[in-house]
Design a protein around this motif. Structure first.
Motif, PDB file in Angstrom:
ATOM      1  N   MET A   1      19.559 -56.891  57.456  1.00 31.39           N
ATOM      2  CA  MET A   1      18.856 -55.945  56.581  1.00 31.39           C
ATOM      3  C   MET A   1      19.399 -54.526  56.743  1.00 31.39           C
ATOM      4  SD  MET A   1      16.656 -57.453  54.747  1.00 31.39           S
ATOM      5  CE  MET A   1      15.978 -59.077  54.648  1.00 31.39           C
ATOM      6  N   PHE A   2      19.696 -54.136  57.975  1.00 34.55           N
ATOM      7  CA  PHE A   2      20.237 -52.794  58.213  1.00 34.55           C
ATOM      8  C   PHE A   2      21.584 -52.619  57.510  1.00 34.55           C
ATOM      9  CE2 PHE A   2      22.851 -49.860  60.741  1.00 34.55           C
ATOM     10  CZ  PHE A   2      22.107 -48.699  60.569  1.00 34.55           C
ATOM     11  N   LEU A   3      22.444 -53.621  57.603  1.00 37.95           N
ATOM     12  CA  LEU A   3      23.761 -53.521  56.970  1.00 37.95           C
ATOM     13  C   LEU A   3      23.647 -53.552  55.450  1.00 37.95           C
ATOM     14  CD1 LEU A   3      25.800 -55.696  59.469  1.00 37.95           C
ATOM     15  CD2 LEU A   3      25.958 -53.226  59.149  1.00 37.95           C
ATOM     16  N   LEU A   4      22.703 -54.316  54.914  1.00 37.23           N
ATOM     17  CA  LEU A   4      22.448 -54.284  53.472  1.00 37.23           C
ATOM     18  C   LEU A   4      22.030 -52.872  53.060  1.00 37.23           C
ATOM     19  CD1 LEU A   4      21.986 -55.587  50.677  1.00 37.23           C
ATOM     20  CD2 LEU A   4      19.701 -56.234  51.484  1.00 37.23           C
ATOM     21  N   TYR A   5      21.116 -52.291  53.814  1.00 38.29           N
ATOM     22  CA  TYR A   5      20.647 -50.930  53.556  1.00 38.29           C
ATOM     23  C   TYR A   5      21.803 -49.919  53.594  1.00 38.29           C
ATOM     24  CZ  TYR A   5      18.750 -46.388  54.952  1.00 38.29           C
ATOM     25  OH  TYR A   5      18.492 -45.057  55.056  1.00 38.29           O
ATOM     26  N   LYS A   6      22.636 -50.010  54.623  1.00 38.35           N
ATOM     27  CA  LYS A   6      23.749 -49.068  54.776  1.00 38.35           C
ATOM     28  C   LYS A   6      24.770 -49.208  53.648  1.00 38.35           C
ATOM     29  CE  LYS A   6      24.433 -46.526  57.750  1.00 38.35           C
ATOM     30  NZ  LYS A   6      24.105 -45.092  57.826  1.00 38.35           N
ATOM     31  N   SER A   7      24.972 -50.432  53.161  1.00 36.74           N
ATOM     32  CA  SER A   7      25.964 -50.642  52.108  1.00 36.74           C
ATOM     33  C   SER A   7      25.545 -50.023  50.777  1.00 36.74           C
ATOM     34  CB  SER A   7      26.232 -52.138  51.921  1.00 36.74           C
ATOM     35  OG  SER A   7      25.148 -52.782  51.292  1.00 36.74           O
ATOM     36  N   MET A   8      24.245 -49.770  50.615  1.00 35.22           N
ATOM     37  CA  MET A   8      23.754 -49.214  49.360  1.00 35.22           C
ATOM     38  C   MET A   8      23.669 -47.691  49.378  1.00 35.22           C
ATOM     39  SD  MET A   8      20.839 -51.946  48.163  1.00 35.22           S
ATOM     40  CE  MET A   8      19.834 -51.790  49.623  1.00 35.22           C
ATOM     41  N   GLY A   9      24.181 -47.055  50.429  1.00 34.30           N
ATOM     42  CA  GLY A   9      24.103 -45.603  50.519  1.00 34.30           C
ATOM     43  C   GLY A   9      25.463 -44.972  50.742  1.00 34.30           C
ATOM     44  N   GLY A  10      25.481 -43.683  50.739  1.00 30.89           N
ATOM     45  CA  GLY A  10      26.709 -42.942  51.014  1.00 30.89           C
ATOM     46  C   GLY A  10      27.528 -42.671  49.766  1.00 30.89           C
ATOM     47  N   GLU A  11      28.733 -42.184  49.997  1.00 30.55           N
ATOM     48  CA  GLU A  11      29.619 -41.763  48.907  1.00 30.55           C
ATOM     49  C   GLU A  11      30.038 -42.931  48.006  1.00 30.55           C
ATOM     50  OE1 GLU A  11      34.019 -39.769  48.373  1.00 30.55           O
ATOM     51  OE2 GLU A  11      32.924 -39.432  50.241  1.00 30.55           O
ATOM     52  N   HIS A  12      30.280 -44.090  48.588  1.00 28.19           N
ATOM     53  CA  HIS A  12      30.729 -45.262  47.830  1.00 28.19           C
ATOM     54  C   HIS A  12      29.632 -46.326  47.788  1.00 28.19           C
ATOM     55  CE1 HIS A  12      34.723 -43.576  47.652  1.00 28.19           C
ATOM     56  NE2 HIS A  12      34.666 -43.352  48.953  1.00 28.19           N
ATOM     57  N   ALA A  13      28.434 -45.908  47.460  1.00 24.01           N
ATOM     58  CA  ALA A  13      27.277 -46.807  47.450  1.00 24.01           C
ATOM     59  C   ALA A  13      27.484 -47.961  46.468  1.00 24.01           C
ATOM     60  CB  ALA A  13      26.022 -46.031  47.064  1.00 24.01           C
TER      61      ALA A  13
ATOM     62  N   ALA B   1      22.637 -59.167  45.272  1.00 28.01           N
ATOM     63  CA  ALA B   1      23.173 -60.438  44.782  1.00 28.01           C
ATOM     64  C   ALA B   1      24.333 -60.919  45.657  1.00 28.01           C
ATOM     65  CB  ALA B   1      23.626 -60.299  43.331  1.00 28.01           C
ATOM     66  N   VAL B   2      25.231 -60.033  46.010  1.00 25.75           N
ATOM     67  CA  VAL B   2      26.387 -60.405  46.835  1.00 25.75           C
ATOM     68  C   VAL B   2      25.930 -60.767  48.234  1.00 25.75           C
ATOM     69  CG1 VAL B   2      28.518 -59.536  47.880  1.00 25.75           C
ATOM     70  CG2 VAL B   2      28.044 -59.090  45.462  1.00 25.75           C
ATOM     71  N   TRP B   3      25.042 -59.976  48.808  1.00 20.45           N
ATOM     72  CA  TRP B   3      24.509 -60.238  50.155  1.00 20.45           C
ATOM     73  C   TRP B   3      23.844 -61.613  50.211  1.00 20.45           C
ATOM     74  CZ3 TRP B   3      19.179 -60.521  51.401  1.00 20.45           C
ATOM     75  CH2 TRP B   3      18.864 -60.464  52.757  1.00 20.45           C
ATOM     76  N   GLY B   4      23.004 -61.891  49.224  1.00 15.89           N
ATOM     77  CA  GLY B   4      22.327 -63.176  49.180  1.00 15.89           C
ATOM     78  C   GLY B   4      23.298 -64.329  48.976  1.00 15.89           C
ATOM     79  N   ALA B   5      24.296 -64.114  48.143  1.00 11.12           N
ATOM     80  CA  ALA B   5      25.283 -65.168  47.890  1.00 11.12           C
ATOM     81  C   ALA B   5      26.126 -65.452  49.128  1.00 11.12           C
ATOM     82  CB  ALA B   5      26.173 -64.778  46.718  1.00 11.12           C
ATOM     83  N   ILE B   6      26.530 -64.409  49.835  1.00 13.15           N
ATOM     84  CA  ILE B   6      27.299 -64.616  51.070  1.00 13.15           C
ATOM     85  C   ILE B   6      26.463 -65.408  52.067  1.00 13.15           C
ATOM     86  CG2 ILE B   6      28.319 -63.462  53.088  1.00 13.15           C
ATOM     87  CD1 ILE B   6      29.155 -61.211  51.120  1.00 13.15           C
ATOM     88  N   GLY B   7      25.201 -65.039  52.195  1.00 11.28           N
ATOM     89  CA  GLY B   7      24.309 -65.782  53.089  1.00 11.28           C
ATOM     90  C   GLY B   7      24.152 -67.228  52.657  1.00 11.28           C
ATOM     91  N   ALA B   8      24.000 -67.449  51.347  1.00 11.47           N
ATOM     92  CA  ALA B   8      23.842 -68.815  50.835  1.00 11.47           C
ATOM     93  C   ALA B   8      25.106 -69.637  51.053  1.00 11.47           C
ATOM     94  CB  ALA B   8      23.484 -68.774  49.350  1.00 11.47           C
TER      95      ALA B   8
ATOM     96  N   ILE C   1      32.608 -53.856  53.297  1.00  7.83           N
ATOM     97  CA  ILE C   1      32.756 -54.502  54.610  1.00  7.83           C
ATOM     98  C   ILE C   1      31.384 -54.644  55.273  1.00  7.83           C
ATOM     99  CG2 ILE C   1      33.708 -54.232  56.943  1.00  7.83           C
ATOM    100  CD1 ILE C   1      36.158 -52.889  55.551  1.00  7.83           C
ATOM    101  N   LEU C   2      30.580 -53.579  55.220  1.00 10.45           N
ATOM    102  CA  LEU C   2      29.218 -53.637  55.775  1.00 10.45           C
ATOM    103  C   LEU C   2      28.395 -54.723  55.081  1.00 10.45           C
ATOM    104  CD1 LEU C   2      28.350 -49.828  56.076  1.00 10.45           C
ATOM    105  CD2 LEU C   2      29.039 -51.391  57.905  1.00 10.45           C
ATOM    106  N   LEU C   3      28.542 -54.814  53.769  1.00 18.76           N
ATOM    107  CA  LEU C   3      27.788 -55.807  53.008  1.00 18.76           C
ATOM    108  C   LEU C   3      28.213 -57.228  53.384  1.00 18.76           C
ATOM    109  CD1 LEU C   3      25.644 -56.221  50.826  1.00 18.76           C
ATOM    110  CD2 LEU C   3      27.491 -56.180  49.142  1.00 18.76           C
ATOM    111  N   ILE C   4      29.497 -57.450  53.524  1.00 12.20           N
ATOM    112  CA  ILE C   4      30.001 -58.778  53.904  1.00 12.20           C
ATOM    113  C   ILE C   4      29.500 -59.157  55.296  1.00 12.20           C
ATOM    114  CG2 ILE C   4      32.095 -60.071  54.493  1.00 12.20           C
ATOM    115  CD1 ILE C   4      33.444 -58.474  52.138  1.00 12.20           C
ATOM    116  N   ILE C   5      29.572 -58.229  56.227  1.00 11.50           N
ATOM    117  CA  ILE C   5      29.082 -58.505  57.584  1.00 11.50           C
ATOM    118  C   ILE C   5      27.576 -58.778  57.551  1.00 11.50           C
ATOM    119  CG2 ILE C   5      28.766 -57.554  59.908  1.00 11.50           C
ATOM    120  CD1 ILE C   5      31.439 -56.012  59.429  1.00 11.50           C
ATOM    121  N   GLY C   6      26.847 -58.005  56.751  1.00  6.60           N
ATOM    122  CA  GLY C   6      25.409 -58.236  56.597  1.00  6.60           C
ATOM    123  C   GLY C   6      25.121 -59.619  56.045  1.00  6.60           C
TER     124      GLY C   6
END
Length: 113
Positions: free
Chosen positions: A46-58, A66-73, A4-9
């Protein structure tokens, strides 16, 4: 939650690209407001991209980027068609569709890894 964080990012990435496009079309105070919007969107994205790559379900960095860039594109192409009256030809829509399928595929294989 990380997806969800990645999609919003990715949506914020669309926002910063649109902001740059709008800034090119304006001048004076309106130009600076679009540049401010760009700065806010890029920081949030960038912050949401960073947060999506960390934590228990990184999400793995390669998949997340790739997904972040594709969503933006994808968002930027759709916004360009709607807001900037960019062309919407068969091949453009065909490759946009393949990009969407690829993003979904990455999400499916990454969640099973």
């Amino acid at each position: 939650m990380n997806w969800i964080l990645l999609i919003i990012g990715g949506l914020f990435e669309t926002g910063f690209a649109i902001s740059l496009g709008k800034a090119q079309q304006t001048s004076g105070k309106e130009f600076y407001l679009w540049i401010l919007a760009f700065a806010i969107f890029v920081c949030a994205s960038m912050f949401l991209l960073y947060k999506s790559m960390g934590g228990e379900h990184a999400i793995p960095v390669g998949t997340a980027y790739a997904v972040w860039g594709a969503i933006g594109a994808i968002g930027t192409i759709i916004a360009g068609i709607i807001l900037f009256k960019e062309p919407m030809g068969f091949w453009r829509l065909f490759f946009l569709t393949t990009l969407i399928i690829s993003v979904v595929g990455l999400q499916i294989v990454s969640s099973k890894a």
